[in-house]
Structure formats: structure tokens, C-alpha cells
Design a protein around this motif. Structure first.
Motif, short mmCIF file in Angstrom:
data_model
loop_
_atom_site.label_atom_id
_atom_site.label_comp_id
_atom_site.label_asym_id
_atom_site.label_seq_id
_atom_site.Cartn_x
_atom_site.Cartn_y
_atom_site.Cartn_z
N LEU A 55 -6.84 4.80 13.10
CA LEU A 55 -7.15 3.56 13.81
C LEU A 55 -6.59 3.57 15.24
CD1 LEU A 55 -6.58 1.04 10.89
CD2 LEU A 55 -8.78 1.68 11.93
N SER A 56 -5.43 4.15 15.41
CA SER A 56 -4.84 4.25 16.75
C SER A 56 -5.74 5.07 17.67
CB SER A 56 -3.46 4.89 16.65
OG SER A 56 -2.92 5.10 17.93
N ARG A 57 -6.26 6.18 17.15
CA ARG A 57 -7.16 7.01 17.95
C ARG A 57 -8.44 6.26 18.30
NH1 ARG A 57 -8.01 12.24 14.79
NH2 ARG A 57 -9.33 12.73 16.57
N VAL A 96 0.85 -1.19 0.00
CA VAL A 96 0.00 0.00 0.00
C VAL A 96 0.89 1.24 0.00
CG1 VAL A 96 -1.93 -1.14 1.19
CG2 VAL A 96 -0.18 0.03 2.52
N ASN A 97 0.30 2.35 -0.35
CA ASN A 97 1.00 3.62 -0.31
C ASN A 97 1.39 3.91 1.15
OD1 ASN A 97 1.18 6.55 0.20
ND2 ASN A 97 0.74 6.72 -1.99
N PRO A 98 2.67 4.14 1.43
CA PRO A 98 3.10 4.35 2.81
C PRO A 98 2.40 5.52 3.51
CG PRO A 98 5.00 4.15 1.36
CD PRO A 98 3.79 4.19 0.49
N LYS A 99 2.14 6.59 2.78
CA LYS A 99 1.48 7.75 3.40
C LYS A 99 0.03 7.43 3.75
CE LYS A 99 4.48 11.26 1.51
NZ LYS A 99 4.64 12.44 0.70
N VAL A 100 -0.64 6.69 2.87
CA VAL A 100 -2.03 6.28 3.15
C VAL A 100 -2.06 5.38 4.37
CG1 VAL A 100 -4.00 4.97 2.26
CG2 VAL A 100 -2.79 6.55 0.75
N LYS A 101 -1.12 4.43 4.42
CA LYS A 101 -1.04 3.52 5.57
C LYS A 101 -0.80 4.30 6.86
CE LYS A 101 1.66 -0.36 7.38
NZ LYS A 101 2.54 0.22 8.40
N GLU A 102 0.11 5.25 6.81
CA GLU A 102 0.43 6.05 7.99
C GLU A 102 -0.79 6.83 8.48
OE1 GLU A 102 3.14 9.91 8.46
OE2 GLU A 102 4.27 8.14 7.82
N ARG A 103 -1.52 7.44 7.55
CA ARG A 103 -2.71 8.22 7.94
C ARG A 103 -3.79 7.30 8.50
NH1 ARG A 103 -1.86 11.03 2.76
NH2 ARG A 103 -3.69 9.91 2.01
N ALA A 104 -3.96 6.12 7.88
CA ALA A 104 -4.95 5.17 8.37
C ALA A 104 -4.58 4.66 9.76
CB ALA A 104 -5.10 4.00 7.39
N GLU A 105 -3.30 4.38 9.96
CA GLU A 105 -2.85 3.92 11.28
C GLU A 105 -3.10 4.98 12.35
OE1 GLU A 105 0.77 0.77 10.44
OE2 GLU A 105 1.21 2.92 10.28
N ALA A 106 -2.91 6.24 12.00
CA ALA A 106 -3.15 7.31 12.97
C ALA A 106 -4.62 7.34 13.40
CB ALA A 106 -2.74 8.66 12.39
N GLY A 134 -8.47 3.01 18.71
CA GLY A 134 -8.11 1.83 19.48
C GLY A 134 -8.31 0.54 18.72
N VAL A 135 -8.22 0.62 17.38
CA VAL A 135 -8.46 -0.55 16.54
C VAL A 135 -7.17 -0.89 15.80
CG1 VAL A 135 -9.78 -1.46 14.59
CG2 VAL A 135 -10.88 0.10 16.21
N PRO A 136 -6.63 -2.09 16.01
CA PRO A 136 -5.43 -2.49 15.25
C PRO A 136 -5.73 -2.59 13.75
CG PRO A 136 -5.83 -3.98 17.10
CD PRO A 136 -7.03 -3.11 16.97
N MET A 137 -4.72 -2.35 12.94
CA MET A 137 -4.89 -2.42 11.48
C MET A 137 -5.44 -3.78 11.06
SD MET A 137 -4.43 -0.87 8.46
CE MET A 137 -3.24 0.42 8.66
N SER A 138 -4.92 -4.85 11.64
CA SER A 138 -5.38 -6.19 11.25
C SER A 138 -6.87 -6.38 11.55
CB SER A 138 -4.56 -7.28 11.95
OG SER A 138 -4.69 -7.16 13.35
N THR A 139 -7.34 -5.81 12.65
CA THR A 139 -8.76 -5.90 12.99
C THR A 139 -9.60 -5.10 12.00
OG1 THR A 139 -8.24 -6.20 15.32
CG2 THR A 139 -10.47 -5.48 14.80
N ALA A 140 -9.12 -3.91 11.63
CA ALA A 140 -9.85 -3.08 10.66
C ALA A 140 -9.97 -3.80 9.32
CB ALA A 140 -9.16 -1.73 10.49
#
Length: 100
Positions: free
Chosen positions: A23-25, A11-21, A27-33
Motif C-alpha cells: 500500500l505504501s508503494r 490481524v497477523n503482524p506479518k500479513v499487515k506488514e506486507r500489506a502496508e509495504a 500511496g494508499v493508506p491502510m484505512s483507505t484500502a
């Protein structure tokens, strides 16, 4: 349900980074999402959100303009160039990418 399958994707690293931010807020892990997304696909038989091309605003949609309106907009563009009211496209896109 046991989770034993593995996904390996790029995936695009910037998209992943924004999505992780986000999801972190939440409280949902990326794998769960991603698991939630795949479950919704299997439950609904479709992608769980609308997919469409963005609609151009009527003010710039050439298909809705008369020939005179189109020529007026083109003339305004030429007038802006002549008057020096221009921006460097490379710089504008670079700034856009930083923000988005």
C-alpha cells in the motif's frame, strides 16, 4: 461522506506488514484500502474477489490416481527415506514462513 465509525481488529503482524509495504508503494493508506474494500462489499453484495481452496496439481491429487499410481508414489517416498533423500520438516516450514 464523513468517516466517524472506528474498526478495531486483530490481524497477523506479518500479513499487515506486507500489506502496508504494498500500500505504501501505491500511496494508499491502510484505512483507505480497508474503506475501499468495505465499499466494494456494499456495492457488489459480496466479497470482491474469488474465494476458493487451492486446487491440488493433478500429479499429487490422490483422487485422480489409480491404485497402482498411488502405490508407486508411496514406494518412491519409502525409497527416498531409505536412500537418505529427506529434509527436516520443521526447518523446511521455518524457511517457507520466512519467505512467505
Amino acid at each position: 461522506m464523513e468517516k466517524t465509525a472506528t474498526l478495531n481488529l486483530r490481524v497477523n503482524p506479518k500479513v499487515k506488514e506486507r500489506a502496508e509495504a504494498v500500500l505504501s508503494r501505491l500511496g494508499v493508506p491502510m484505512s483507505t484500502a480497508i474503506d475501499m474494500y468495505l465499499n466494494q462489499i456494499s456495492l457488489t453484495g459480496s466479497i470482491p474477489f474469488s474465494i476458493s481452496l487451492p486446487k491440488a496439481p493433478d500429479t499429487i491429487n490422490v483422487d485422480l490416481m489409480t491404485e497402482d499410481e498411488l502405490h508407486a508414489k508411496l514406494q518412491k517416498g519409502y525409497d527416498d527415506i531409505e536412500a537418505g533423500r529427506v529434509q527436516n520438516a520443521e526447518k523446511v516450514f521455518a524457511e517457507f514462513r520466512k519467505k512467505h
